[in-house]
Design a protein around this motif. Structure first.
Motif, PDB file in Angstrom:
ATOM      1  N   PRO A  81       0.809  -1.226   0.000  1.00 40.25           N
ATOM      2  CA  PRO A  81       0.000   0.000   0.000  1.00 40.25           C
ATOM      3  C   PRO A  81       0.844   1.279   0.000  1.00 40.25           C
ATOM      4  O   PRO A  81       0.331   2.349  -0.288  1.00 40.25           O
ATOM      5  CB  PRO A  81      -0.823  -0.122   1.284  1.00 40.25           C
ATOM      6  N   HIS A  82       2.132   1.149   0.301  1.00 33.39           N
ATOM      7  CA  HIS A  82       2.990   2.333   0.355  1.00 33.39           C
ATOM      8  C   HIS A  82       3.580   2.685  -1.007  1.00 33.39           C
ATOM      9  O   HIS A  82       3.635   3.840  -1.392  1.00 33.39           O
ATOM     10  CB  HIS A  82       4.117   2.131   1.368  1.00 33.39           C
ATOM     11  N   CYS A  83       4.039   1.668  -1.755  1.00 32.73           N
ATOM     12  CA  CYS A  83       4.737   1.960  -3.011  1.00 32.73           C
ATOM     13  C   CYS A  83       4.096   1.286  -4.217  1.00 32.73           C
ATOM     14  O   CYS A  83       4.486   1.549  -5.353  1.00 32.73           O
ATOM     15  CB  CYS A  83       6.210   1.553  -2.913  1.00 32.73           C
ATOM     16  N   GLY A  84       3.121   0.396  -3.987  1.00 30.98           N
ATOM     17  CA  GLY A  84       2.442  -0.247  -5.104  1.00 30.98           C
ATOM     18  C   GLY A  84       3.182  -1.420  -5.718  1.00 30.98           C
ATOM     19  O   GLY A  84       2.691  -2.026  -6.661  1.00 30.98           O
ATOM     20  N   THR A  85       4.357  -1.766  -5.190  1.00 25.85           N
ATOM     21  CA  THR A  85       5.098  -2.910  -5.716  1.00 25.85           C
ATOM     22  C   THR A  85       4.328  -4.201  -5.434  1.00 25.85           C
ATOM     23  O   THR A  85       3.887  -4.422  -4.305  1.00 25.85           O
ATOM     24  CB  THR A  85       6.495  -3.009  -5.050  1.00 25.85           C
ATOM     25  N   GLU A  86       4.151  -5.021  -6.471  1.00 21.44           N
ATOM     26  CA  GLU A  86       3.463  -6.288  -6.263  1.00 21.44           C
ATOM     27  C   GLU A  86       4.320  -7.217  -5.428  1.00 21.44           C
ATOM     28  O   GLU A  86       5.544  -7.241  -5.560  1.00 21.44           O
ATOM     29  CB  GLU A  86       3.137  -6.936  -7.617  1.00 21.44           C
ATOM     30  N   LEU A  87       3.665  -7.991  -4.558  1.00 24.11           N
ATOM     31  CA  LEU A  87       4.401  -8.931  -3.721  1.00 24.11           C
ATOM     32  C   LEU A  87       4.997 -10.026  -4.594  1.00 24.11           C
ATOM     33  O   LEU A  87       4.399 -10.441  -5.585  1.00 24.11           O
ATOM     34  CB  LEU A  87       3.469  -9.535  -2.662  1.00 24.11           C
ATOM     35  N   ASP A  88       6.186 -10.487  -4.233  1.00 24.91           N
ATOM     36  CA  ASP A  88       6.857 -11.525  -5.002  1.00 24.91           C
ATOM     37  C   ASP A  88       6.118 -12.852  -4.879  1.00 24.91           C
ATOM     38  O   ASP A  88       5.562 -13.174  -3.831  1.00 24.91           O
ATOM     39  CB  ASP A  88       8.293 -11.694  -4.507  1.00 24.91           C
ATOM     40  N   ILE A  89       6.151 -13.609  -5.959  1.00 24.92           N
ATOM     41  CA  ILE A  89       5.465 -14.898  -6.005  1.00 24.92           C
ATOM     42  C   ILE A  89       6.444 -16.008  -5.638  1.00 24.92           C
ATOM     43  O   ILE A  89       7.558 -16.064  -6.159  1.00 24.92           O
ATOM     44  CB  ILE A  89       4.853 -15.119  -7.399  1.00 24.92           C
ATOM     45  N   LEU A  90       6.020 -16.874  -4.728  1.00 21.44           N
ATOM     46  CA  LEU A  90       6.863 -17.996  -4.326  1.00 21.44           C
ATOM     47  C   LEU A  90       6.577 -19.219  -5.199  1.00 21.44           C
ATOM     48  O   LEU A  90       7.481 -19.864  -5.698  1.00 21.44           O
ATOM     49  CB  LEU A  90       6.604 -18.327  -2.843  1.00 21.44           C
ATOM     50  N   ALA A  91       5.302 -19.539  -5.375  1.00 22.00           N
ATOM     51  CA  ALA A  91       4.944 -20.757  -6.099  1.00 22.00           C
ATOM     52  C   ALA A  91       3.472 -20.674  -6.447  1.00 22.00           C
ATOM     53  O   ALA A  91       2.772 -19.765  -5.998  1.00 22.00           O
ATOM     54  CB  ALA A  91       5.198 -21.970  -5.224  1.00 22.00           C
ATOM     55  N   SER A  92       2.993 -21.635  -7.237  1.00 18.70           N
ATOM     56  CA  SER A  92       1.561 -21.669  -7.501  1.00 18.70           C
ATOM     57  C   SER A  92       0.881 -22.414  -6.362  1.00 18.70           C
ATOM     58  O   SER A  92       1.501 -23.226  -5.676  1.00 18.70           O
ATOM     59  CB  SER A  92       1.288 -22.342  -8.837  1.00 18.70           C
ATOM     60  N   CYS A  93      -0.398 -22.107  -6.137  1.00 21.19           N
ATOM     61  CA  CYS A  93      -1.159 -22.789  -5.084  1.00 21.19           C
ATOM     62  C   CYS A  93      -2.142 -23.734  -5.751  1.00 21.19           C
ATOM     63  O   CYS A  93      -2.815 -23.344  -6.715  1.00 21.19           O
ATOM     64  CB  CYS A  93      -1.890 -21.784  -4.204  1.00 21.19           C
ATOM     65  N   PRO A  94      -2.261 -24.969  -5.244  1.00 23.93           N
ATOM     66  CA  PRO A  94      -3.143 -25.949  -5.892  1.00 23.93           C
ATOM     67  C   PRO A  94      -4.638 -25.623  -5.815  1.00 23.93           C
ATOM     68  O   PRO A  94      -5.444 -26.277  -6.470  1.00 23.93           O
ATOM     69  CB  PRO A  94      -2.829 -27.269  -5.160  1.00 23.93           C
ATOM     70  N   CYS A  95      -5.040 -24.594  -5.045  1.00 17.73           N
ATOM     71  CA  CYS A  95      -6.473 -24.337  -4.837  1.00 17.73           C
ATOM     72  C   CYS A  95      -7.169 -23.832  -6.100  1.00 17.73           C
ATOM     73  O   CYS A  95      -8.376 -23.996  -6.247  1.00 17.73           O
ATOM     74  CB  CYS A  95      -6.680 -23.354  -3.689  1.00 17.73           C
ATOM     75  N   ASN A  96      -6.416 -23.209  -6.998  1.00 21.48           N
ATOM     76  CA  ASN A  96      -7.027 -22.587  -8.159  1.00 21.48           C
ATOM     77  C   ASN A  96      -5.968 -22.524  -9.252  1.00 21.48           C
ATOM     78  O   ASN A  96      -4.784 -22.371  -8.950  1.00 21.48           O
ATOM     79  CB  ASN A  96      -7.480 -21.176  -7.768  1.00 21.48           C
ATOM     80  N   SER A  97      -6.408 -22.624 -10.512  1.00 25.34           N
ATOM     81  CA  SER A  97      -5.417 -22.711 -11.593  1.00 25.34           C
ATOM     82  C   SER A  97      -4.507 -21.484 -11.663  1.00 25.34           C
ATOM     83  O   SER A  97      -3.348 -21.599 -12.030  1.00 25.34           O
ATOM     84  CB  SER A  97      -6.115 -22.928 -12.934  1.00 25.34           C
ATOM     85  N   ASP A  98      -5.010 -20.291 -11.309  1.00 29.47           N
ATOM     86  CA  ASP A  98      -4.074 -19.164 -11.323  1.00 29.47           C
ATOM     87  C   ASP A  98      -3.753 -18.587  -9.950  1.00 29.47           C
ATOM     88  O   ASP A  98      -3.286 -17.469  -9.833  1.00 29.47           O
ATOM     89  CB  ASP A  98      -4.502 -18.054 -12.303  1.00 29.47           C
ATOM     90  N   ALA A  99      -3.990 -19.398  -8.918  1.00 27.29           N
ATOM     91  CA  ALA A  99      -3.642 -18.951  -7.565  1.00 27.29           C
ATOM     92  C   ALA A  99      -2.147 -19.121  -7.318  1.00 27.29           C
ATOM     93  O   ALA A  99      -1.520 -20.043  -7.836  1.00 27.29           O
ATOM     94  CB  ALA A  99      -4.418 -19.751  -6.525  1.00 27.29           C
ATOM     95  N   VAL A 100      -1.596 -18.210  -6.553  1.00 34.20           N
ATOM     96  CA  VAL A 100      -0.172 -18.280  -6.209  1.00 34.20           C
ATOM     97  C   VAL A 100       0.009 -17.964  -4.724  1.00 34.20           C
ATOM     98  O   VAL A 100      -0.821 -17.283  -4.126  1.00 34.20           O
ATOM     99  CB  VAL A 100       0.685 -17.274  -7.028  1.00 34.20           C
ATOM    100  N   THR A 101       1.094 -18.470  -4.151  1.00 34.44           N
ATOM    101  CA  THR A 101       1.472 -18.011  -2.817  1.00 34.44           C
ATOM    102  C   THR A 101       2.464 -16.880  -2.997  1.00 34.44           C
ATOM    103  O   THR A 101       3.404 -16.976  -3.776  1.00 34.44           O
ATOM    104  CB  THR A 101       2.100 -19.128  -1.961  1.00 34.44           C
TER     105      THR A 101
END
Ligand SMILES: [Zn+2]
Ligand SMILES: [Zn+2]
Length: 160
Positions: free
Chosen positions: A98-118
């Motif tokens: 919320p301070h700079c708008g940088t998207e959080l880094d992605i670690l891996a995909s999450c099995p809950c949804n085809s485009d979900a990520v952790t």
């Protein structure tokens, strides 16, 4: 002779430490500082979740629109509080600082949804994925609770 400091072998008697088994020894683990890739602290004392200052991030989704959500900083707790906007808990969200708008880094995909990520938040202002927490970008997912990034890597490799 009661209260003898030494036992019969001449060794000092050290009182045994008594553990109270009824009391839970495992306190909840809470993160009190996490950082975006640019080093901003995302913990907000203004937004408490489960009794602790929450991890407050900006979200954006096609259905949810944009807003602000505060996630529980307690490990394993999936609670969250929508601070701003009206989020769809089943949508995969773009989460950013919320301070700079940088998207959080992605670690891996999450099995809950085809485009979900952790995504990750760092425990220190430096960008070290080994010292980070991770959570899914779908709020209704059980993996949306904060866990250590190392555990997320282990969990994801086990589910394959
Ligand atoms: Zn930032
Ligand atoms: Zn998920």
């Amino acid at each position: 002779m009661p209260g003898n400091m030494f036992n019969d072998k001449g060794r000092l008697n050290i009182p045994e430490v008594r553990h109270d088994d009824k009391k839970s020894l495992k306190a909840d683990v809470v993160v009190n500082a996490v950082y975006c890739p640019a080093g901003h602290n995302l913990i907000s004392i203004d937004h408490e979740v489960s009794g602790f200052p929450g991890i407050t991030v900006k979200y954006h989704g096609r259905k949810s629109g944009s807003g602000l959500v505060s996630l529980s900083a307690v490990f394993g707790d999936t609670s969250y509080k929508v601070v701003e906007g009206d989020v769809d808990p089943d949508e995969t969200l773009d989460l950013s600082c919320p301070h700079c708008g940088t998207e959080l880094d992605i670690l891996a995909s999450c099995p809950c949804n085809s485009d979900a990520v952790t995504v990750m938040c760092y425990l220190y202002p430096k960008r070290d994925p080994h010292q980070a927490i991770a959570f899914c970008n779908v709020l209704s997912c059980p993996n949306s609770a904060v866990i250590r990034s190392g555990e997320a890597i282990r969990m994801l490799s086990e589910s394959r």
